[in-house]
Structures are given as structure tokens and as C-alpha cells.
Design an enzyme around this catalytic site. Structure first.
Site, PDB file in Angstrom:
ATOM      1  N   HIS A  26       1.173  -3.906   9.404  1.00 17.37           N
ATOM      2  CA  HIS A  26       2.550  -3.589   9.027  1.00 17.37           C
ATOM      3  C   HIS A  26       3.306  -3.006  10.203  1.00 17.37           C
ATOM      4  O   HIS A  26       2.722  -2.358  11.076  1.00 17.37           O
ATOM      5  CB  HIS A  26       2.596  -2.567   7.879  1.00 17.37           C
ATOM      6  CG  HIS A  26       2.293  -3.142   6.553  1.00 17.37           C
ATOM      7  ND1 HIS A  26       3.130  -4.016   5.906  1.00 17.37           N
ATOM      8  CD2 HIS A  26       1.236  -2.967   5.728  1.00 17.37           C
ATOM      9  CE1 HIS A  26       2.595  -4.358   4.752  1.00 17.37           C
ATOM     10  NE2 HIS A  26       1.443  -3.736   4.625  1.00 17.37           N
ATOM     11  N   HIS A  55       0.836  -1.205   0.000  1.00 19.40           N
ATOM     12  CA  HIS A  55       0.000   0.000   0.000  1.00 19.40           C
ATOM     13  C   HIS A  55       0.872   1.256   0.000  1.00 19.40           C
ATOM     14  O   HIS A  55       0.586   2.212  -0.717  1.00 19.40           O
ATOM     15  CB  HIS A  55      -0.931   0.009   1.217  1.00 19.40           C
ATOM     16  CG  HIS A  55      -2.141  -0.843   1.051  1.00 19.40           C
ATOM     17  ND1 HIS A  55      -2.120  -2.203   1.230  1.00 19.40           N
ATOM     18  CD2 HIS A  55      -3.412  -0.519   0.721  1.00 19.40           C
ATOM     19  CE1 HIS A  55      -3.333  -2.681   1.016  1.00 19.40           C
ATOM     20  NE2 HIS A  55      -4.144  -1.682   0.705  1.00 19.40           N
TER      21      HIS A  55
END
Length: 153
Positions: free
Chosen positions: A113, A63
Site C-alpha cells: 500500500h 486492512h
């Protein structure tokens, strides 16, 4: 990818074929770059996933990579448009930076993450963006085209 396809279509309708093509190349290249890097590092995701579930490897963040490259190119194109119309590029630059940072922060907030994944994603995405933006600038200098507003120079 739907965002880049949609904006590429919009740019094509406005006869900005170079920008449309570079947006698609930037987005696709960022995805490919991220895929190669993930398969090289193979870092597992954090076990903190409390808001959502994500699969695949963690490092670097896809992303963050794609946001830095794709949205960076979109805001680069917007900034060039504003410059051609003798307007300040600051709104385009600030909006781009804010959107890209927010995407990275949400990935950490969601627990999918580590912060280092985001930093690495931003770094790889921005390097790819710089390469593509430079290529677009060179292409524009070699064969100028009318400004985005449609008026002739």
C-alpha cells in the site's frame, strides 16, 4: 472476521448481546464500505511488493479500514467497561490506537500500500466506527442493560 466472530461469541457468553451485534455490524459494514470504495477508485497497488504479494485494488486499504472500525469498536467496548468499573479508559484507548497504527504501518512496510491508502482506510474506518459507536450508545441509553461485570445498577 474471525477476530470479530470470536469476540462476538465471548460477548454473547457474557450476555452482552448488543455489543456482540454491534461488533459484527461494525466489522461487516467496514468490509462492505471498503469493497464499495475500492471498486469506485480502482487504484492499482504499488509495484514494490518485496515482502509479500497482495491482489486487488490498493485504495483505500482494507486492512486499515477494517482495523480502524473493528478494533476501534473492541477497544470502545473495553473503554466503556473500564468506565463502568470506575477505572481509567486510557489503557484501552492507547492500546487501540497503537494496534490500529501498527497495522497500517505494516501494510506500507510490506510494500502492498501507499501511505495515502492507509490514511484513506483509517478515515473511512473511523467514520464508520463513530457511526456504529454512536448507534450503540443511543441503543444503550434507550434500553439500559446491566454493566459488563454483571452487577445491577
Amino acid at each position: 472476521m474471525f477476530v470479530s466472530l470470536g469476540f462476538a461469541l465471548l460477548l454473547s457468553v457474557r450476555h452482552q448481546y448488543r455489543e456482540a451485534l454491534m461488533l459484527l455490524l461494525t466489522s461487516g459494514g467496514a468490509w462492505l464500505l471498503n469493497t464499495v470504495l475500492k471498486s469506485h477508485f480502482m487504484r492499482p497497488r504499488p509495484e514494490l511488493e518485496f515482502w509479500t504479494h497482495a491482489s486487488g485494488y490498493s485504495f483505500p486499504s482494507g486492512h486499515a479500514t477494517i482495523a480502524a472500525a473493528m478494533y476501534g469498536m473492541l477497544f470502545f467496548i473495553w473503554a466503556r467497561y473500564r468506565r463502568q468499573n470506575h477505572q481509567s479508559m486510557v489503557p484501552a484507548i492507547l492500546c487501540g490506537i497503537l494496534l490500529i497504527i501498527l497495522i497500517g504501518v505494516t501494510r506500507v512496510y510490506l510494500g502492498v500500500h501507499y501511505p495515502t491508502d492507509i490514511i484513506a482506510g483509517f478515515a473511512s474506518g473511523f467514520l464508520w466506527l463513530i457511526t456504529c459507536a454512536y448507534a450503540l450508545s443511543l441503543w444503550q441509553k434507550r434500553r439500559p442493560q446491566p454493566p459488563l461485570n454483571g452487577s445491577r445498577p
